[in-house]
Design a protein around this motif. Structure first.
Motif, PDB file in Angstrom:
ATOM      1  N   VAL A   1       0.842  -1.202   0.000  1.00  0.00           N
ATOM      2  CA  VAL A   1       0.000   0.000   0.000  1.00  0.00           C
ATOM      3  C   VAL A   1       0.877   1.252   0.000  1.00  0.00           C
ATOM      4  N   VAL A   2       1.932   1.250   0.824  1.00  0.00           N
ATOM      5  CA  VAL A   2       2.857   2.387   0.857  1.00  0.00           C
ATOM      6  C   VAL A   2       3.562   2.539  -0.486  1.00  0.00           C
ATOM      7  N   ARG A   3       3.974   1.418  -1.069  1.00  0.00           N
ATOM      8  CA  ARG A   3       4.696   1.449  -2.354  1.00  0.00           C
ATOM      9  C   ARG A   3       3.843   2.067  -3.459  1.00  0.00           C
ATOM     10  N   VAL A   4       2.598   1.595  -3.599  1.00  0.00           N
ATOM     11  CA  VAL A   4       1.763   2.124  -4.681  1.00  0.00           C
ATOM     12  C   VAL A   4       1.362   3.572  -4.417  1.00  0.00           C
ATOM     13  N   LEU A   5       1.202   3.923  -3.135  1.00  0.00           N
ATOM     14  CA  LEU A   5       0.898   5.306  -2.802  1.00  0.00           C
ATOM     15  C   LEU A   5       2.027   6.233  -3.252  1.00  0.00           C
ATOM     16  N   GLU A   6       3.269   5.855  -2.941  1.00  0.00           N
ATOM     17  CA  GLU A   6       4.406   6.678  -3.358  1.00  0.00           C
ATOM     18  C   GLU A   6       4.506   6.753  -4.879  1.00  0.00           C
ATOM     19  N   SER A   7       4.211   5.649  -5.546  1.00  0.00           N
ATOM     20  CA  SER A   7       4.220   5.644  -7.010  1.00  0.00           C
ATOM     21  C   SER A   7       3.199   6.638  -7.551  1.00  0.00           C
ATOM     22  N   LEU A   8       1.987   6.603  -7.013  1.00  0.00           N
ATOM     23  CA  LEU A   8       0.935   7.515  -7.467  1.00  0.00           C
ATOM     24  C   LEU A   8       1.303   8.970  -7.207  1.00  0.00           C
ATOM     25  N   GLN A   9       1.873   9.233  -6.035  1.00  0.00           N
ATOM     26  CA  GLN A   9       2.227  10.614  -5.704  1.00  0.00           C
ATOM     27  C   GLN A   9       3.338  11.138  -6.606  1.00  0.00           C
ATOM     28  N   LYS A  10       4.305  10.289  -6.947  1.00  0.00           N
ATOM     29  CA  LYS A  10       5.370  10.719  -7.860  1.00  0.00           C
ATOM     30  C   LYS A  10       4.809  10.953  -9.261  1.00  0.00           C
ATOM     31  N   ALA A  11       3.931  10.072  -9.704  1.00  0.00           N
ATOM     32  CA  ALA A  11       3.338  10.217 -11.036  1.00  0.00           C
ATOM     33  C   ALA A  11       2.503  11.499 -11.131  1.00  0.00           C
ATOM     34  N   SER A  12       1.868  11.892 -10.034  1.00  0.00           N
ATOM     35  CA  SER A  12       1.038  13.099 -10.065  1.00  0.00           C
ATOM     36  C   SER A  12       1.875  14.375  -9.991  1.00  0.00           C
ATOM     37  N   LYS A  13       3.081  14.261  -9.426  1.00  0.00           N
ATOM     38  CA  LYS A  13       3.943  15.432  -9.263  1.00  0.00           C
ATOM     39  C   LYS A  13       4.853  15.641 -10.466  1.00  0.00           C
ATOM     40  N   TYR A  14       5.342  14.546 -11.047  1.00  0.00           N
ATOM     41  CA  TYR A  14       6.247  14.600 -12.188  1.00  0.00           C
ATOM     42  C   TYR A  14       5.641  13.781 -13.335  1.00  0.00           C
ATOM     43  N   LYS A  15       6.135  13.963 -14.528  1.00  0.00           N
ATOM     44  CA  LYS A  15       5.677  13.150 -15.663  1.00  0.00           C
ATOM     45  C   LYS A  15       6.509  11.872 -15.723  1.00  0.00           C
ATOM     46  N   VAL A  16       6.262  11.018 -14.726  1.00  0.00           N
ATOM     47  CA  VAL A  16       7.023   9.772 -14.605  1.00  0.00           C
ATOM     48  C   VAL A  16       6.077   8.626 -14.295  1.00  0.00           C
ATOM     49  N   ALA A  17       6.612   7.416 -14.414  1.00  0.00           N
ATOM     50  CA  ALA A  17       5.924   6.198 -14.007  1.00  0.00           C
ATOM     51  C   ALA A  17       6.939   5.326 -13.276  1.00  0.00           C
ATOM     52  N   THR A  18       6.445   4.302 -12.594  1.00  0.00           N
ATOM     53  CA  THR A  18       7.364   3.437 -11.853  1.00  0.00           C
ATOM     54  C   THR A  18       7.414   2.058 -12.517  1.00  0.00           C
ATOM     55  N   PRO A  19       8.607   1.525 -12.752  1.00  0.00           N
ATOM     56  CA  PRO A  19       8.746   0.236 -13.443  1.00  0.00           C
ATOM     57  C   PRO A  19       8.412  -0.950 -12.547  1.00  0.00           C
ATOM     58  N   ALA A  20       8.480  -2.129 -13.139  1.00  0.00           N
ATOM     59  CA  ALA A  20       8.214  -3.363 -12.391  1.00  0.00           C
ATOM     60  C   ALA A  20       9.133  -3.479 -11.176  1.00  0.00           C
ATOM     61  N   ASP A  21       8.551  -3.934 -10.086  1.00  0.00           N
ATOM     62  CA  ASP A  21       9.282  -4.167  -8.833  1.00  0.00           C
ATOM     63  C   ASP A  21       9.886  -2.897  -8.239  1.00  0.00           C
ATOM     64  N   TRP A  22       9.404  -1.736  -8.681  1.00  0.00           N
ATOM     65  CA  TRP A  22       9.920  -0.469  -8.151  1.00  0.00           C
ATOM     66  C   TRP A  22       9.665  -0.381  -6.652  1.00  0.00           C
ATOM     67  N   LYS A  23      10.630   0.194  -5.950  1.00  0.00           N
ATOM     68  CA  LYS A  23      10.496   0.483  -4.531  1.00  0.00           C
ATOM     69  C   LYS A  23      10.864   1.942  -4.297  1.00  0.00           C
ATOM     70  N   PRO A  24      10.293   2.589  -3.249  1.00  0.00           N
ATOM     71  CA  PRO A  24      10.653   3.974  -2.959  1.00  0.00           C
ATOM     72  C   PRO A  24      12.164   4.148  -2.888  1.00  0.00           C
ATOM     73  N   GLY A  25      12.680   5.147  -3.623  1.00  0.00           N
ATOM     74  CA  GLY A  25      14.114   5.399  -3.704  1.00  0.00           C
ATOM     75  C   GLY A  25      14.738   4.894  -4.983  1.00  0.00           C
ATOM     76  N   ASP A  26      14.059   3.961  -5.668  1.00  0.00           N
ATOM     77  CA  ASP A  26      14.564   3.456  -6.944  1.00  0.00           C
ATOM     78  C   ASP A  26      14.351   4.490  -8.056  1.00  0.00           C
ATOM     79  N   PRO A  27      15.094   4.375  -9.165  1.00  0.00           N
ATOM     80  CA  PRO A  27      14.851   5.259 -10.307  1.00  0.00           C
ATOM     81  C   PRO A  27      13.445   5.042 -10.880  1.00  0.00           C
ATOM     82  N   VAL A  28      12.914   6.095 -11.483  1.00  0.00           N
ATOM     83  CA  VAL A  28      11.616   6.038 -12.153  1.00  0.00           C
ATOM     84  C   VAL A  28      11.833   6.184 -13.653  1.00  0.00           C
ATOM     85  N   VAL A  29      10.800   5.897 -14.445  1.00  0.00           N
ATOM     86  CA  VAL A  29      10.908   6.078 -15.889  1.00  0.00           C
ATOM     87  C   VAL A  29      10.171   7.347 -16.315  1.00  0.00           C
TER      88      VAL A  29
END
Length: 220
Positions: free
Chosen positions: A156-184
Motif C-alpha cells: 500500500v505504501v509502495r503504490v501510494l508513493e508511485s501515485l504521488q510521484k506520477a502526479s507530481k512529475y511526468k514519470v511512471a514506476t517500473p516493475a518491482d519499483w520500490k521507494p528510492g529506486d529510479p523512475v521512468v
C-alpha cells in the motif's frame, strides 16, 4: 450501473463514523485518502489489518495521507473492536475513523461488496477493498482482495508513493519499483523537455530497436 473504479469521483456520501458524522467530500477534499473496507468486526484477518494500518498511520501522515476504515457493524461494536485491535498490535493506536454501515448501502455505492460472501441472513458482506483517492476526489487506485487474504501494508505504501510521484512529475514506476529506486520518464516527454524537467539528468537504455523510450531518472 458499473461499479466505482479508477478515474471515478468518490460519491459525496453522508457517513457515521467513530469520529462523528461527516460527508465524504469534506473529509477527502485537498488531501490523499486511503479508504479501506473489512468484512466484519471481531474477525481475525480484519483485526490484524486494522492494527497494521494503525501501525503505519505515521508513515501515511508523513506523506499527507488520511485513513478511513469501513465495516458494516454499528459504532458500539467498532469501539469495542478497537480495544482488541490495539491489544493485538502493541503500540498501535487506531486514530483514524471507521465508518459504520449496518444497512450495507454505503458498500454498494463505494463498490466494496464481496460478490461471494454473505452473512447468515443472506445479506452481502463488504469485500476487502481499498481505494486510494487523490486530492481532487478521484479514485487513483483500487485493490480488491477476497475475505481470506489480508493486505500487505508495504505494498500500500509502495503504490501510494508511485501515485504521488506520477502526479507530481511526468514519470511512471517500473516493475518491482520500490521507494528510492529510479523512475521512468513518460514517453510524452521529449528529450529536450526531459533535460529541463530533470536537471539531475537521466539515462537512456540502449535497446535493439534503437528507440529511446526507456529513460530512467531519480526524483525526490
Amino acid at each position: 450501473m458499473p461499479g466505482l473504479t479508477i478515474g471515478d469521483t468518490i460519491p459525496d456520501l453522508q457517513v457515521q463514523t467513530t469520529h462523528g458524522n461527516f460527508k465524504l467530500h469534506d473529509f477527502f477534499s485537498g488531501s490523499w485518502t486511503i479508504l479501506f473496507s473489512h468484512p466484519g468486526d471481531f474477525t481475525p484477518v480484519c483485526t490484524t489489518e486494522l492494527g497494521k494500518m494503525a501501525k503505519f498511520s505515521e508513515e501515511f501522515s508523513r506523506r499527507g495521507v488520511k485513513l478511513l476504515g469501513l465495516s458494516c457493524d454499528d459504532l458500539n461494536s467498532h469501539e469495542e473492536w478497537i480495544k482488541d485491535i490495539e491489544a493485538y498490535t502493541p503500540g498501535a493506536k487506531v486514530n483514524y475513523p471507521i465508518i459504520s454501515d449496518p444497512t450495507r448501502e454505503i458498500i454498494k455505492q463505494l463498490n466494496m461488496v464481496d460478490p461471494a460472501e454473505k452473512d447468515s441472513n443472506g445479506t452481502p458482506l463488504p469485500s476487502r477493498a481499498l481505494h486510494i483517492v487523490g486530492p481532487d476526489l478521484t479514485i487513483m487506485l483500487s485493490f480488491l482482495y477476497p475475505a481470506s487474504t489480508g493486505r500487505n501494508m508495504e505494498e500500500v505504501v509502495r503504490v501510494l508513493e508511485s501515485l504521488q510521484k506520477a502526479s507530481k512529475y511526468k514519470v511512471a514506476t517500473p516493475a518491482d519499483w520500490k521507494p528510492g529506486d529510479p523512475v521512468v520518464i513518460s514517453p510524452s516527454v521529449s528529450n529536450e523537455e526531459a533535460n529541463t524537467m530533470f536537471p539531475q539528468g537521466f539515462q537512456t537504455v540502449d535497446l535493439p530497436s534503437k528507440k529511446d523510450y526507456l529513460r530512467f531518472t531519480q526524483v525526490a
